[in-house]
Design a protein around this motif. Structure first.
Motif, PDB file in Angstrom:
ATOM      1  N   LEU A   6     -29.096 -15.550 -12.354  1.00 17.20           N
ATOM      2  CA  LEU A   6     -27.725 -15.282 -12.784  1.00 17.20           C
ATOM      3  C   LEU A   6     -27.722 -14.489 -14.100  1.00 17.20           C
ATOM      4  CD1 LEU A   6     -24.945 -16.071 -11.610  1.00 17.20           C
ATOM      5  CD2 LEU A   6     -24.897 -17.947 -13.248  1.00 17.20           C
TER       6      LEU A   6
ATOM      7  N   TYR B 271     -17.154 -14.595 -13.261  1.00 17.40           N
ATOM      8  CA  TYR B 271     -17.497 -15.990 -13.015  1.00 17.40           C
ATOM      9  C   TYR B 271     -18.928 -16.278 -13.477  1.00 17.40           C
ATOM     10  CZ  TYR B 271     -13.255 -16.177 -10.206  1.00 17.40           C
ATOM     11  OH  TYR B 271     -11.933 -16.129  -9.793  1.00 17.40           O
ATOM     12  N   ALA B 272     -19.827 -15.310 -13.251  1.00 24.88           N
ATOM     13  CA  ALA B 272     -21.207 -15.478 -13.703  1.00 24.88           C
ATOM     14  C   ALA B 272     -21.273 -15.542 -15.224  1.00 24.88           C
ATOM     15  CB  ALA B 272     -22.068 -14.328 -13.184  1.00 24.88           C
TER      16      ALA B 272
ATOM     17  N   LEU C 109     -24.305  -7.505  -4.247  1.00 23.97           N
ATOM     18  CA  LEU C 109     -23.762  -7.399  -5.595  1.00 23.97           C
ATOM     19  C   LEU C 109     -23.827  -5.985  -6.161  1.00 23.97           C
ATOM     20  CD1 LEU C 109     -25.373 -10.655  -7.044  1.00 23.97           C
ATOM     21  CD2 LEU C 109     -22.943 -10.301  -6.544  1.00 23.97           C
TER      22      LEU C 109
ATOM     23  N   LEU D 261     -25.554 -16.086  -2.181  1.00 24.59           N
ATOM     24  CA  LEU D 261     -24.105 -15.893  -2.132  1.00 24.59           C
ATOM     25  C   LEU D 261     -23.634 -15.310  -0.801  1.00 24.59           C
ATOM     26  CD1 LEU D 261     -23.603 -14.358  -5.700  1.00 24.59           C
ATOM     27  CD2 LEU D 261     -22.923 -16.649  -4.980  1.00 24.59           C
TER      28      LEU D 261
ATOM     29  N   ILE E 196     -23.542 -12.076  -0.166  1.00 25.68           N
ATOM     30  CA  ILE E 196     -22.835 -10.820  -0.440  1.00 25.68           C
ATOM     31  C   ILE E 196     -23.809  -9.836  -1.087  1.00 25.68           C
ATOM     32  CG2 ILE E 196     -20.577 -11.901  -0.753  1.00 25.68           C
ATOM     33  CD1 ILE E 196     -21.001 -11.654  -3.780  1.00 25.68           C
TER      34      ILE E 196
ATOM     35  N   GLU F  26     -17.501  -6.685  -4.487  1.00 32.57           N
ATOM     36  CA  GLU F  26     -17.783  -8.116  -4.560  1.00 32.57           C
ATOM     37  C   GLU F  26     -18.504  -8.462  -5.877  1.00 32.57           C
ATOM     38  OE1 GLU F  26     -17.425  -6.876  -0.343  1.00 32.57           O
ATOM     39  OE2 GLU F  26     -18.586  -6.153  -2.068  1.00 32.57           O
ATOM     40  N   GLY F  27     -19.412  -7.555  -6.291  1.00 32.32           N
ATOM     41  CA  GLY F  27     -20.114  -7.770  -7.552  1.00 32.32           C
ATOM     42  C   GLY F  27     -19.164  -7.761  -8.737  1.00 32.32           C
TER      43      GLY F  27
ATOM     44  N   GLN G 287     -16.071  -8.586  -8.655  1.00 29.55           N
ATOM     45  CA  GLN G 287     -15.271  -9.806  -8.587  1.00 29.55           C
ATOM     46  C   GLN G 287     -16.071 -11.021  -9.053  1.00 29.55           C
ATOM     47  OE1 GLN G 287     -13.645 -10.440  -4.689  1.00 29.55           O
ATOM     48  NE2 GLN G 287     -12.475 -12.253  -5.286  1.00 29.55           N
ATOM     49  N   TYR G 288     -17.367 -11.026  -8.772  1.00 28.14           N
ATOM     50  CA  TYR G 288     -18.202 -12.185  -9.102  1.00 28.14           C
ATOM     51  C   TYR G 288     -18.634 -12.195 -10.575  1.00 28.14           C
ATOM     52  CZ  TYR G 288     -21.988 -15.615  -8.738  1.00 28.14           C
ATOM     53  OH  TYR G 288     -22.789 -16.716  -8.909  1.00 28.14           O
TER      54      TYR G 288
ATOM     55  N   GLU H 192     -28.177 -12.568  -4.146  1.00 28.26           N
ATOM     56  CA  GLU H 192     -27.343 -12.023  -3.070  1.00 28.26           C
ATOM     57  C   GLU H 192     -27.498 -12.858  -1.791  1.00 28.26           C
ATOM     58  OE1 GLU H 192     -27.033  -7.271  -4.131  1.00 28.26           O
ATOM     59  OE2 GLU H 192     -28.814  -7.999  -3.080  1.00 28.26           O
TER      60      GLU H 192
END
Length: 307
Positions: free
Chosen positions: A7, A68-69, A48, A44, A46, A61-62, A64-65, A41
């Protein structure tokens, strides 16, 4: 299960736009970072990053994520800090960016003593007059001159009333005379600082309706503020410097303030932090200590008529 290291590498690769740069920060091979991203990836389900031989960018998607990371890593770091007692010995690494002049001549010797008081702390000091991006560059905090207009930053004041002043060595003034107005600067050798390859040769004075910009020139230019300071001490010309940088030399008689009643450009010094969640015990002590150092240095700055 998502690995914490994976992460962290995802967040740094996204910030730096490169697996190689992220790997270099933590002494890994680019292939190891790529493998970490692939594991993340797969976990998840997805993709990234969109990769090519020439570029690396986040997928939708990356994008959006990513917040949060970042939030998860910040929460874990903050939780660990809160578990430490207030008087616990400082641990870990503190990465600081500072301008070249004040960094070498003030911050560097003070940090030596700070590190001696906290032997468990690893300090990394980056000296550069290029503006550090505290979101993308591998630093925790940065010392920065000037007013901070970006609301996304947190600016902790160190010397809020600091200004630039015109200074020259007595030897230079004896040989070339003393300017009587800012217009006279055109006839003098001005020591010009460079930023991003371009000379800072439009010196600004005053504020509001009294603001003026004066074009200057000189045969010696440099992108390092400390070098400009040293040229001024050597009698090579007139410099337009932060009072924090030159105040000690003025008090010692090595430099003289020119046009002391002309308001120099405001140059407040701040400690920049990306957000309040990064106020670790080390950052809080750093800010308190630097403020104690800077406040006395701001004393003696030439008073401006009307202030």
């Amino acid at each position: 299960m998502i690995r914490l290291d994976d992460l962290t590498l995802f967040v740094r690769a996204a910030a730096l736009g490169s697996f190689s740069h992220a790997a270099r920060e933590v002494d890994l091979l680019p292939g190891q970072v790529s493998a970490a991203i692939k594991r993340l990836e797969a976990e998840l389900g997805i993709r990234l990053f969109a990769r090519s031989t020439r570029s690396l960018r986040l997928t939708a998607e990356g994008e959006q994520y990513l917040p949060y990371a970042v939030g998860a890593l910040d929460t874990l770091r903050e939780g660990g800090e809160r578990l430490q007692p207030c008087d616990a010995a400082l641990q870990g690494t503190l990465q600081i960016a500072a301008p070249s002049d004040i960094g070498r001549n003030l911050i560097l010797p003070w940090l030596t003593g700070f590190r001696r008081q906290h032997p468990g702390l690893v300090l990394r000091l980056y000296l550069s007059d290029q503006i550090t991006d505290v979101f993308r560059d591998p630093v925790d905090v940065a010392l920065r001159y000037g007013r901070v207009g970006d609301a996304s930053f947190v600016a902790l004041p160190l010397a809020p009333a600091n200004r630039r002043v015109l200074v020259a060595a007595p030897d230079y003034l004896a040989r070339h005379g003393r300017p009587h107005s800012v217009d006279d600067l055109a006839a003098h050798a001005c020591l010009v600082y460079m930023m991003h390859g371009r000379p800072y040769d439009k010196w600004r004075f005053g504020e509001g309706d009294g603001r003026r910009t004066v074009a200057v020139s000189g045969p010696m230019q440099c992108d390092d503020g400390d070098a400009v300071h040293r040229w001024a001490l050597a009698g090579q010309g007139i410099a337009y410097k932060s009072w924090l940088d030159v105040g000690a030399d003025v008090r010692a008689g090595r430099l003289e303030v020119i046009l002391p009643h002309v308001a120099g450009e405001p140059a407040p010094l701040n400690l920049i932090c990306p957000h309040r969640k990064q106020f670790s015990p080390a950052v809080r002590l750093l800010h308190a200590g630097l403020r104690e150092v800077c406040e006395p240095l701001a004393e003696g700055m030439p008073a401006i008529a009307g202030e």
